[in-house]
Design a protein around this motif. Sequence first.
Motif, PDB file in Angstrom:
ATOM      1  N   SER A  59     -38.761 -21.950  39.657  1.00 24.18           N
ATOM      2  CA  SER A  59     -39.151 -23.307  40.041  1.00 24.18           C
ATOM      3  C   SER A  59     -40.616 -23.532  39.676  1.00 24.18           C
ATOM      4  O   SER A  59     -41.330 -22.594  39.301  1.00 24.18           O
ATOM      5  N   ASP A  60     -41.075 -24.757  39.792  1.00 26.92           N
ATOM      6  CA  ASP A  60     -42.435 -25.104  39.370  1.00 26.92           C
ATOM      7  C   ASP A  60     -43.512 -24.378  40.164  1.00 26.92           C
ATOM      8  O   ASP A  60     -44.645 -24.240  39.704  1.00 26.92           O
ATOM      9  N   ASP A  61     -43.189 -23.916  41.390  1.00 29.12           N
ATOM     10  CA  ASP A  61     -44.210 -23.247  42.195  1.00 29.12           C
ATOM     11  C   ASP A  61     -44.088 -21.725  42.135  1.00 29.12           C
ATOM     12  O   ASP A  61     -44.587 -21.011  42.997  1.00 29.12           O
ATOM     13  N   GLN A  62     -43.407 -21.224  41.096  1.00 27.03           N
ATOM     14  CA  GLN A  62     -43.297 -19.776  40.908  1.00 27.03           C
ATOM     15  C   GLN A  62     -43.928 -19.393  39.568  1.00 27.03           C
ATOM     16  O   GLN A  62     -43.683 -20.051  38.558  1.00 27.03           O
ATOM     17  N   ILE A  63     -44.746 -18.333  39.590  1.00 27.83           N
ATOM     18  CA  ILE A  63     -45.321 -17.823  38.348  1.00 27.83           C
ATOM     19  C   ILE A  63     -45.117 -16.319  38.288  1.00 27.83           C
ATOM     20  O   ILE A  63     -45.070 -15.648  39.331  1.00 27.83           O
ATOM     21  N   VAL A  64     -44.970 -15.795  37.103  1.00 26.18           N
ATOM     22  CA  VAL A  64     -44.757 -14.357  36.913  1.00 26.18           C
ATOM     23  C   VAL A  64     -45.782 -13.821  35.928  1.00 26.18           C
ATOM     24  O   VAL A  64     -46.305 -14.555  35.101  1.00 26.18           O
ATOM     25  N   PHE A 309     -48.149 -15.665  32.820  1.00 23.32           N
ATOM     26  CA  PHE A 309     -49.469 -15.232  32.367  1.00 23.32           C
ATOM     27  C   PHE A 309     -49.371 -13.719  32.228  1.00 23.32           C
ATOM     28  O   PHE A 309     -48.367 -13.117  32.609  1.00 23.32           O
ATOM     29  N   GLU A 310     -50.383 -13.081  31.667  1.00 19.93           N
ATOM     30  CA  GLU A 310     -50.283 -11.625  31.513  1.00 19.93           C
ATOM     31  C   GLU A 310     -51.656 -10.975  31.444  1.00 19.93           C
ATOM     32  O   GLU A 310     -52.569 -11.478  30.786  1.00 19.93           O
ATOM     33  N   CYS A 311     -51.766  -9.836  32.138  1.00 23.42           N
ATOM     34  CA  CYS A 311     -52.969  -9.015  32.077  1.00 23.42           C
ATOM     35  C   CYS A 311     -52.639  -7.751  31.282  1.00 23.42           C
ATOM     36  O   CYS A 311     -51.854  -6.923  31.739  1.00 23.42           O
ATOM     37  N   TYR A 312     -53.206  -7.638  30.088  1.00 24.45           N
ATOM     38  CA  TYR A 312     -52.933  -6.513  29.198  1.00 24.45           C
ATOM     39  C   TYR A 312     -53.996  -5.429  29.341  1.00 24.45           C
ATOM     40  O   TYR A 312     -55.161  -5.725  29.624  1.00 24.45           O
ATOM     41  N   GLY A 313     -53.585  -4.191  29.120  1.00 26.19           N
ATOM     42  CA  GLY A 313     -54.525  -3.084  29.042  1.00 26.19           C
ATOM     43  C   GLY A 313     -54.669  -2.655  27.594  1.00 26.19           C
ATOM     44  O   GLY A 313     -53.730  -2.098  27.021  1.00 26.19           O
ATOM     45  N   TYR A 314     -55.813  -2.950  26.990  1.00 24.86           N
ATOM     46  CA  TYR A 314     -56.059  -2.593  25.585  1.00 24.86           C
ATOM     47  C   TYR A 314     -56.672  -1.201  25.491  1.00 24.86           C
ATOM     48  O   TYR A 314     -57.607  -0.878  26.223  1.00 24.86           O
ATOM     49  N   ASP A 315     -56.146  -0.390  24.572  1.00 25.10           N
ATOM     50  CA  ASP A 315     -56.714   0.933  24.303  1.00 25.10           C
ATOM     51  C   ASP A 315     -57.381   0.921  22.935  1.00 25.10           C
ATOM     52  O   ASP A 315     -56.727   0.682  21.912  1.00 25.10           O
ATOM     53  N   ILE A 316     -58.690   1.154  22.920  1.00 24.84           N
ATOM     54  CA  ILE A 316     -59.489   1.107  21.705  1.00 24.84           C
ATOM     55  C   ILE A 316     -60.173   2.456  21.511  1.00 24.84           C
ATOM     56  O   ILE A 316     -60.723   3.022  22.464  1.00 24.84           O
ATOM     57  N   ILE A 317     -60.146   2.974  20.271  1.00 17.24           N
ATOM     58  CA  ILE A 317     -60.903   4.185  19.952  1.00 17.24           C
ATOM     59  C   ILE A 317     -62.012   3.817  18.976  1.00 17.24           C
ATOM     60  O   ILE A 317     -61.803   3.015  18.052  1.00 17.24           O
TER      61      ILE A 317
END
Length: 425
Positions: A59-64, A309-317
Motif C-alpha cells: 500500500s502507499d504507506d508501506q516502504i521496503v 529504497f536501498e542501502c548498499y555496502g560497497y567494497d573497494i580495494i
Amino acid sequence: QIMAGKVKWVTDIEKSVLINNFEKRGWIQVAENEDWNFYWMSVQTIRNVFSVETGYRLSDDQIVNHFPNHYELTRKDLMVKNIKRYRKELEKEGSPLAEKDENGKYIYLDFVPVTFMLPADYNLFVEEFRKNPSSTWIMKPCGKAQGKGIFLINKLSQIKKWSRDSKTSSFVSQSSKEAYVISLYINNPLLIGGKKFDLRLYVLVSTYRPLRCYMYKLGFCRFCTVKYTPSTSELDNMFVHLTNVAIQKHGDDYNHIHGGKWTVSNLRLYLESTRGKEVTNKLFDEIHWIIVQSLKAVAPVMNNDKHCFECYGYDIIIDDKLKPWLIEVNASPSLTSSTANDRILKYNLINDTLNIAVPNGEIPDCKWNKSPPKEVLGNYEVLYDEEMAQSDGPDRDLRSRSGQSTGVKGNRARDSGKPVLTTWK
C-alpha cells in the motif's frame, strides 16, 4: 530490509505474536516507538513480496529496503555484466567517457578487474590466462557472501576439480545451480603496516529514475590479520588475502577491541600525511565516480518501484598506485557489530537511513518526491542527483572525471580543507 508500517497494538500478547511471526519471515526489528515499528527485510522476503505468484501488493504507506531486482547490482556476475553493457552502450553513443588508450583500455571506465563467468566464459578465460601465465586469479561463487567459497589460483589445473570435459575442452560445472566469477587478482594492494585492507562504504539509493543517491561519511577499512605477501606459497591463506570480518575473526591475531578496522577519516588522514592532500582528494573523488557509474550501469534495468529504497555496502580495494577498484556491492551489508565503535556506526547508519526514507517519522507516502530536506541527512551527503546534474549540461560527467570537481550547486569546488561531494558523476 525495511518495512515501515503504522501499527496500533491491541495487547502486548498480540504484539509479541506479530513480532515472532515477522522474525520467522526473515524480518528484523530495528526501531520502535509508540506508533511505529520498522523492520529490515531479508532479500528472500523481498523476493516473496514482489513475486507474481503471491499476488501481494504494497500500500502507499508501506516502504521496503530493497528494489525487486536488486541482484542486478549485488550479484557478482550480474554487476560485471551490467557494467560491460554500460560501457558498450556509451561507446555506441560516442560518449567521451568510453574513450580508450592505445592499448584498448578504458581511460575512465576501467574500475572493475578483468572478470569472466564460469562455466560460460571458460574458453575466454583460458585465452586471457595464457597471455600472462604468471598471473593470479580469484574465484568467487556468484551468490554467496562473507568470503564463503572463495579461493585463489595461479594454474589452470587448479580449477579442474570444478570438472573439465577432456573431450570437448570445455568447462563444465559440477553443479548447474552454482555459477562462479573469476577475476584477475589485485596483487599490488596498498598496504598499511604491511597488511592488505579494503573499504566498506555505505550508499543509499532513494530512486533510480531519476537516480538519486547518498554517500555515508562513516565508512571503514577492514584489515587482514596477517601481513600480505604475493608469494604463491600463501595462496591458500585467507588471513592474508580476504578482509571479510567473518573470516578474519577466526585468526589467531584478530583484535576484538578494534576489530581490525579503521575509520575512513583515519585512512584519509594517513594518506594525506604520507601521499599528500591533492592525491588523497583525487583518490576519494575517483571512488565516488566508481560508485555512481556502477549505479548508472544498472539504473536502466532496475525495477524502480516507488515503494523501495536501498542501502548498499560497497567494497573497494585501493592498489599501490592509489587506483581504486570496485570488488563487489552487497545488498544486505552486515548490521551486526564486532566492536563498540562498530555498534555506534551501525546504529547511526540505520537511524540516518530511516530519516531519509521516512522524513520526520511521518506516515510513509511512496508518492513523495524523495527529496528530503538537508537537515535530516545526518551523516549522509548527496552523492549524485540526476535532475540537478542534467541541468548543468551533458559534458558535466567528463569535466568532473578529469579532475574538475564541481560542488552540489554546480560551482567549482574550493579547497576548504574538507572533501566536497559532487552531483556530477
